[in-house]
Design an enzyme around this catalytic site. Structure first.
Site, PDB file in Angstrom:
ATOM      1  N   ARG A 144     -43.814  30.177  -6.156  1.00  0.00           N
ATOM      2  CA  ARG A 144     -43.521  31.210  -7.145  1.00  0.00           C
ATOM      3  C   ARG A 144     -42.171  30.926  -7.796  1.00  0.00           C
ATOM      4  O   ARG A 144     -41.325  30.233  -7.219  1.00  0.00           O
ATOM      5  CB  ARG A 144     -43.477  32.597  -6.482  1.00  0.00           C
ATOM      6  CG  ARG A 144     -44.749  32.972  -5.745  1.00  0.00           C
ATOM      7  CD  ARG A 144     -44.544  34.285  -4.981  1.00  0.00           C
ATOM      8  NE  ARG A 144     -45.750  34.698  -4.265  1.00  0.00           N
ATOM      9  CZ  ARG A 144     -46.017  34.396  -3.005  1.00  0.00           C
ATOM     10  NH1 ARG A 144     -45.161  33.653  -2.307  1.00  0.00           N
ATOM     11  NH2 ARG A 144     -47.136  34.816  -2.442  1.00  0.00           N
ATOM     12  N   LYS A 168     -42.481  35.954  -0.029  1.00  0.00           N
ATOM     13  CA  LYS A 168     -42.473  37.415  -0.025  1.00  0.00           C
ATOM     14  C   LYS A 168     -42.150  37.925   1.375  1.00  0.00           C
ATOM     15  O   LYS A 168     -42.575  37.344   2.367  1.00  0.00           O
ATOM     16  CB  LYS A 168     -43.833  37.951  -0.473  1.00  0.00           C
ATOM     17  CG  LYS A 168     -44.090  37.765  -1.968  1.00  0.00           C
ATOM     18  CD  LYS A 168     -45.377  38.456  -2.387  1.00  0.00           C
ATOM     19  CE  LYS A 168     -45.561  38.384  -3.889  1.00  0.00           C
ATOM     20  NZ  LYS A 168     -46.787  39.078  -4.337  1.00  0.00           N
ATOM     21  N   HIS A 237     -46.435  31.262 -13.837  1.00  0.00           N
ATOM     22  CA  HIS A 237     -47.443  31.489 -12.802  1.00  0.00           C
ATOM     23  C   HIS A 237     -48.707  30.675 -13.066  1.00  0.00           C
ATOM     24  O   HIS A 237     -49.470  30.395 -12.135  1.00  0.00           O
ATOM     25  CB  HIS A 237     -47.776  32.979 -12.723  1.00  0.00           C
ATOM     26  CG  HIS A 237     -47.984  33.468 -11.318  1.00  0.00           C
ATOM     27  ND1 HIS A 237     -46.978  33.482 -10.356  1.00  0.00           N
ATOM     28  CD2 HIS A 237     -49.086  33.936 -10.686  1.00  0.00           C
ATOM     29  CE1 HIS A 237     -47.455  33.942  -9.225  1.00  0.00           C
ATOM     30  NE2 HIS A 237     -48.733  34.221  -9.390  1.00  0.00           N
ATOM     31  N   ARG A 240     -48.764  27.688 -11.005  1.00  0.00           N
ATOM     32  CA  ARG A 240     -49.195  27.997  -9.640  1.00  0.00           C
ATOM     33  C   ARG A 240     -50.719  28.088  -9.573  1.00  0.00           C
ATOM     34  O   ARG A 240     -51.340  27.534  -8.661  1.00  0.00           O
ATOM     35  CB  ARG A 240     -48.555  29.322  -9.212  1.00  0.00           C
ATOM     36  CG  ARG A 240     -48.898  29.811  -7.809  1.00  0.00           C
ATOM     37  CD  ARG A 240     -47.998  30.991  -7.482  1.00  0.00           C
ATOM     38  NE  ARG A 240     -48.446  31.806  -6.357  1.00  0.00           N
ATOM     39  CZ  ARG A 240     -48.174  31.548  -5.081  1.00  0.00           C
ATOM     40  NH1 ARG A 240     -47.470  30.468  -4.769  1.00  0.00           N
ATOM     41  NH2 ARG A 240     -48.584  32.360  -4.130  1.00  0.00           N
ATOM     42  N   HIS A 263     -49.954  32.896   0.855  1.00  0.00           N
ATOM     43  CA  HIS A 263     -50.707  34.144   0.817  1.00  0.00           C
ATOM     44  C   HIS A 263     -50.877  34.695   2.234  1.00  0.00           C
ATOM     45  O   HIS A 263     -51.240  33.957   3.148  1.00  0.00           O
ATOM     46  CB  HIS A 263     -52.101  33.920   0.217  1.00  0.00           C
ATOM     47  CG  HIS A 263     -52.082  33.740  -1.265  1.00  0.00           C
ATOM     48  ND1 HIS A 263     -53.116  33.153  -1.960  1.00  0.00           N
ATOM     49  CD2 HIS A 263     -51.158  34.091  -2.205  1.00  0.00           C
ATOM     50  CE1 HIS A 263     -52.835  33.128  -3.248  1.00  0.00           C
ATOM     51  NE2 HIS A 263     -51.652  33.692  -3.415  1.00  0.00           N
ATOM     52  N   TYR A 272     -59.508  31.781  -6.442  1.00  0.00           N
ATOM     53  CA  TYR A 272     -59.556  30.427  -7.006  1.00  0.00           C
ATOM     54  C   TYR A 272     -60.912  29.765  -6.816  1.00  0.00           C
ATOM     55  O   TYR A 272     -61.281  28.877  -7.587  1.00  0.00           O
ATOM     56  CB  TYR A 272     -58.439  29.557  -6.418  1.00  0.00           C
ATOM     57  CG  TYR A 272     -57.075  30.081  -6.777  1.00  0.00           C
ATOM     58  CD1 TYR A 272     -56.591  29.971  -8.088  1.00  0.00           C
ATOM     59  CD2 TYR A 272     -56.271  30.717  -5.845  1.00  0.00           C
ATOM     60  CE1 TYR A 272     -55.353  30.474  -8.436  1.00  0.00           C
ATOM     61  CE2 TYR A 272     -55.025  31.223  -6.189  1.00  0.00           C
ATOM     62  CZ  TYR A 272     -54.580  31.093  -7.484  1.00  0.00           C
ATOM     63  OH  TYR A 272     -53.357  31.605  -7.850  1.00  0.00           O
TER      64      TYR A 272
END
Length: 291
Positions: A144, A168, A237, A240, A263, A272
């Site tokens: 990110r 995150k 993004h 990504r 994730h 995806y």
């Protein structure tokens, strides 16, 4: 009173839950909006009616389902915190149900457009070399923008070809980085006179030799999108998304891509597989004689 409780809640998110700065900022905005909605009403007198009126006004203002869902999540967390800490006797947000959000298929670039974008910066000056290194790193690793700007020199293992990334919730992970991206970073370091790699200083700098910001990276990407006349909808993004799609196209398994992207849930990565399936279906319809 409410401002004090919001402050306590925000501290809880930052210190105990390790929420990202981006999420904390959004929650502050959401709670300020809610505070304006109930005006001076004491928090212990707020009911589910007040919460639903607030959400109804959002829908009247044409907020997207995604924005409304985030604000609902914020209110659920806030009132759950207040109830647990004993500030309220009943939770007015307990019965809220999240609206179903239509999942958009992520936009991605084909390989030739990626190359076009990566090779567009002028490599004759330090800012051009920096921009190329930024673009190469984003596509090579799939990280990110917030993770990219947080990179320090000590996070790059040039020998093993690995980055230490803080994602995150401030969770750390190791992710591979390709030779071309590493060469781009080395070229940038040589240009700006970096000699010591193992130090806690930012990798990517602005003109004032300070850590480059998220917003600056977005401007950099859009600058080269415009320069190369690519789709204006492309964002940082998108690199990504392109990384993940290309990995799956070339045989990577879903669990590996999940780990590379950082994730928490496999369901987030599964979007995806829809991208690759949609494209295969499109190709099939075009070329199969009995499609």
């Amino acid at each position: 009173m409410l401002d004090r409780l919001i402050h306590k809640f925000i501290n809880y998110l930052q210190i105990e839950k390790n929420y990202s700065d981006h999420t904390v900022t959004n929650y502050k905005i959401d709670l300020k909006e809610f505070s304006g909605s109930i005006k001076d009403k004491p928090i212990e007198q707020v009911t589910h009616v007040d919460v639903r009126l607030f959400l109804a006004r959002l829908k009247e203002k044409n907020f997207s389902k995604r924005s409304v869902a985030r604000k609902m999540a914020c209110l659920r967390s806030f009132f759950k915190f207040l109830y647990r800490e004993g500030y309220i006797k009943t939770n007015p947000a307990a019965s809220l149900s999240t609206p179903k959000i239509d999942k958009k298929l992520p936009l991605f670039m084909n390989a030739s457009d990626v190359v076009k974008l990566l090779e567009s910066p002028d490599a004759s000056d330090d800012m051009g070399l920096r921009d190329r290194a930024i673009l190469e790193t984003l596509y090579s690793t799939g990280i990110r923008v917030s993770e990219l700007v947080g990179l320090n020199k000590e996070d790059i293992d040039f020998i093993s070809g690995v980055l230490k990334v803080r994602g995150k919730g401030k969770k750390e992970r190791l992710t591979p980085i390709g030779d071309k991206a590493l060469r781009a970073i080395k070229a940038y370091f040589e240009k700006i006179g970096v000699t010591e790699i193992n130090e806690r200083k930012p990798v990517f700098l602005n003109k004032s030799r300070r850590r480059v910001s998220d917003r600056a990276v977005r401007r950099i990407v859009h600058k080269y999108i415009h320069k190369t006349s690519l789709n204006e909808s492309i964002s940082p993004h998108t690199l990504r998304h392109s990384f993940a799609t290309h990995m799956l196209d070339r045989g990577a398994d879903l669990r590996s891509v999940q780990e590379l992207l950082g994730h928490a849930n496999l369901s987030t990565t599964q979007i995806y597989t829809h991208v690759t399936t949609e494209r295969l279906r499109s190709i099939y319809d075009k070329v199969h004689p009995r499609a």
